[in-house]
Design an enzyme around this catalytic site. Structure first.
Site, short mmCIF file in Angstrom:
data_model
loop_
_atom_site.label_atom_id
_atom_site.label_comp_id
_atom_site.label_asym_id
_atom_site.label_seq_id
_atom_site.Cartn_x
_atom_site.Cartn_y
_atom_site.Cartn_z
N SER A 11 0.84 -1.21 0.00
CA SER A 11 0.00 0.00 0.00
C SER A 11 0.87 1.25 0.00
O SER A 11 2.03 1.22 0.43
CB SER A 11 -0.96 -0.01 1.19
OG SER A 11 -0.26 -0.25 2.39
N GLU A 13 0.90 5.52 0.83
CA GLU A 13 0.23 6.61 1.57
C GLU A 13 0.55 7.97 0.95
O GLU A 13 1.68 8.24 0.56
CB GLU A 13 0.71 6.57 3.03
CG GLU A 13 0.09 7.65 3.89
CD GLU A 13 0.44 7.47 5.36
OE1 GLU A 13 0.33 6.35 5.88
OE2 GLU A 13 0.83 8.48 5.98
N ASP A 104 -3.12 13.57 16.37
CA ASP A 104 -2.40 14.46 17.28
C ASP A 104 -3.18 15.75 17.44
O ASP A 104 -3.99 16.11 16.60
CB ASP A 104 -1.00 14.76 16.72
CG ASP A 104 -0.06 13.60 16.95
OD1 ASP A 104 -0.12 13.01 18.05
OD2 ASP A 104 0.71 13.28 16.04
N PHE A 211 11.51 15.34 11.78
CA PHE A 211 10.23 14.68 11.95
C PHE A 211 10.37 13.44 12.85
O PHE A 211 9.52 13.17 13.69
CB PHE A 211 9.70 14.29 10.56
CG PHE A 211 8.34 13.71 10.56
CD1 PHE A 211 7.27 14.44 11.05
CD2 PHE A 211 8.10 12.44 10.06
CE1 PHE A 211 5.99 13.90 11.05
CE2 PHE A 211 6.84 11.89 10.06
CZ PHE A 211 5.78 12.63 10.56
N HIS A 261 3.88 -0.93 3.73
CA HIS A 261 3.08 0.28 3.53
C HIS A 261 4.06 1.44 3.37
O HIS A 261 4.81 1.75 4.29
CB HIS A 261 2.17 0.50 4.75
CG HIS A 261 1.37 1.77 4.71
ND1 HIS A 261 0.17 1.86 4.05
CD2 HIS A 261 1.60 3.00 5.25
CE1 HIS A 261 -0.32 3.10 4.19
NE2 HIS A 261 0.53 3.80 4.91
P1 FAD Z 1 -3.86 5.67 20.15
O1 FAD Z 1 -3.78 4.26 19.73
O2 FAD Z 1 -5.16 6.16 20.67
O3 FAD Z 1 -2.70 5.90 21.24
C1 FAD Z 1 -2.28 7.20 21.65
C2 FAD Z 1 -1.49 7.13 22.95
O4 FAD Z 1 -2.36 6.88 24.04
C3 FAD Z 1 -0.43 6.04 23.02
O5 FAD Z 1 0.62 6.53 23.82
C4 FAD Z 1 -1.12 4.88 23.73
O6 FAD Z 1 -0.22 4.10 24.48
C5 FAD Z 1 -2.13 5.59 24.62
N1 FAD Z 1 -3.44 4.95 24.62
C6 FAD Z 1 -4.04 4.27 23.62
N2 FAD Z 1 -5.28 3.87 23.96
C7 FAD Z 1 -5.48 4.33 25.22
C8 FAD Z 1 -6.58 4.27 26.13
N3 FAD Z 1 -7.70 3.64 25.77
N4 FAD Z 1 -6.44 4.84 27.35
C9 FAD Z 1 -5.29 5.50 27.68
N5 FAD Z 1 -4.21 5.58 26.87
C10 FAD Z 1 -4.31 5.02 25.65
N6 FAD Z 1 -1.67 11.45 12.50
C11 FAD Z 1 -2.52 12.32 11.93
O7 FAD Z 1 -2.80 13.38 12.52
N7 FAD Z 1 -3.10 12.06 10.70
C12 FAD Z 1 -2.86 10.92 10.03
O8 FAD Z 1 -3.39 10.70 8.93
C13 FAD Z 1 -1.96 9.96 10.61
N8 FAD Z 1 -1.72 8.78 10.00
C14 FAD Z 1 -0.92 7.86 10.63
C15 FAD Z 1 -0.71 6.61 10.01
C16 FAD Z 1 0.09 5.65 10.61
C17 FAD Z 1 0.27 4.31 9.93
C18 FAD Z 1 0.72 5.93 11.85
C19 FAD Z 1 1.62 4.91 12.49
C20 FAD Z 1 0.52 7.15 12.46
C21 FAD Z 1 -0.29 8.13 11.88
N9 FAD Z 1 -0.55 9.36 12.49
C22 FAD Z 1 -1.38 10.27 11.88
C23 FAD Z 1 0.09 9.72 13.76
C24 FAD Z 1 -0.83 9.39 14.96
O9 FAD Z 1 -2.05 10.07 14.84
C25 FAD Z 1 -0.12 9.81 16.22
O10 FAD Z 1 0.98 8.98 16.46
C26 FAD Z 1 -1.00 9.91 17.47
O11 FAD Z 1 -0.24 10.55 18.49
C27 FAD Z 1 -1.49 8.59 18.01
O12 FAD Z 1 -2.48 8.05 17.24
P2 FAD Z 1 -2.95 6.52 17.52
O13 FAD Z 1 -4.09 6.25 16.64
O14 FAD Z 1 -1.79 5.63 17.46
O15 FAD Z 1 -3.45 6.69 19.04
#
Ligand code: FAD
Length: 282
Positions: A11, A13, A104, A211, A261
């Protein structure tokens, strides 16, 4: 051998361009990369929903071109109703895959915005849309920068699968051992879904270094030093970096990674060369 023969998930991105010129360029890029026969293209979503319309626009254009397109999505500051409409809109244009994230905080928001964890978004989409979508989530072999511990981060990843995610895509990394160790730890936590490595080809070292510090991805010291040697000589840097990332991908695939990816940065090269070097396409 093609990626279909090898059953490797491939894939690409993109980020949504802000200008018309950028949109035109991206159209040319995806047309070229589509020749490599990827399983899907994904389009990022700006922090806090800041690129909402641009992301939707690119996904819509790709669907009209018949391409498999997967939007990235996070709640940001949106309410459930807005989120429902957005996901429903995607469903109505034939989208069947979403990358579900917490995202974020947009810069300048301080601690003003309540962040919705990715597991809650996964649960929301499953509750409202059943199994219509393949849901990918983010994973961090070198651990999310805000995580309190390695184990806790892996447990939260498990929580995303328990909520209904189908697969994960990792943050990029250059140390394959970090990925394989992570897979082992995920296995111990009971995760058996595919965890696809995210691959960042190297073109602009300065930007990448900046970054990487922010997102918690490590560029090993020996790679930094080698890349420093090429400063001012872009051609040599690109050639070295393309070989380096090709070797990383080879190691990952040879040792069982279920796919790749690519964070393309909206560029054809060096992603195309790496995929061809790997023999994943002709
Ligand atoms: P989560 O899985 O929710 O985790 C966030 C943090 O909170 C982690 O430290 C975790 O340990 C903790 N946590 C998780 N669940 C819980 C819970 N239920 N209770 C308490 N703590 C918890 N960012 C963007 O803004 N736009 C994008 O399009 C984007 N695409 C991405 C694509 C990929 C493949 C990756 C790897 C990252 C991408 N990001 C993107 C970055 C991402 O949004 C950030 O890393 C963000 O800080 C965390 O998102 P997450 O979905 O991993 O969060």
């Amino acid at each position: 051998m093609s990626n279909e023969d090898k059953d490797i998930n491939l894939s690409f991105e993109f980020f949504p361009p802000k200008t018309e010129q950028g949109q035109e360029k991206l159209k040319a890029v995806r047309t070229q990369l589509n020749k490599l026969n990827p399983d899907f293209f994904s389009v990022t979503y700006g922090a806090g929903g800041s690129t909402r319309d641009n992301t939707k626009g690119v996904i819509k254009a790709m669907r009209e071109e018949g391409l498999p397109a997967a939007p990235h999505l996070s709640f940001g500051g949106d309410h459930e109703e807005t989120m429902y409409e957005m996901v429903d809109g995607y469903k109505s244009i034939g989208v069947d895959r979403i990358v579900a994230l917490r995202g974020d905080m947009p810069s300048g928001m301080g601690a003003a915005m309540q962040m919705v964890y990715a597991n809650e978004l996964v649960a929301f989409i499953r509750e409202k849309f059943g199994n219509h979508f393949h849901l990918s989530v983010a994973a961090y072999p070198e651990i999310h920068p805000e995580a309190r511990s390695y184990r806790e981060d892996v447990r939260y990843l498990k929580g995303k699968f328990d909520a209904g995610a189908n697969s994960a895509i990792t943050q990029y990394f250059y140390n394959p051992d970090a990925y394989f160790y992570f897979l082992e730890e995920c296995g111990k936590e009971g995760i058996d879904a595919p965890i696809i490595p995210g691959i960042m080809p190297i073109t602009n070292y300065q930007n990448l270094a900046r970054f990487s510090d922010a997102c918690g991805a490590e560029i090993p010291r020996w790679i930094r030093k080698r890349l420093d040697d090429f400063s001012g000589n872009n051609e040599s840097l690109t050639s070295f970096a393309t070989d380096l990332v090709t070797e990383l991908c080879e190691t990952l695939l040879e040792n069982g990674a279920p796919g790749l990816h690519f964070y393309t940065m909206n560029q054809i090269e060096p992603t195309r060369s790496i995929v061809l070097n790997l023999g994943l396409s002709e």
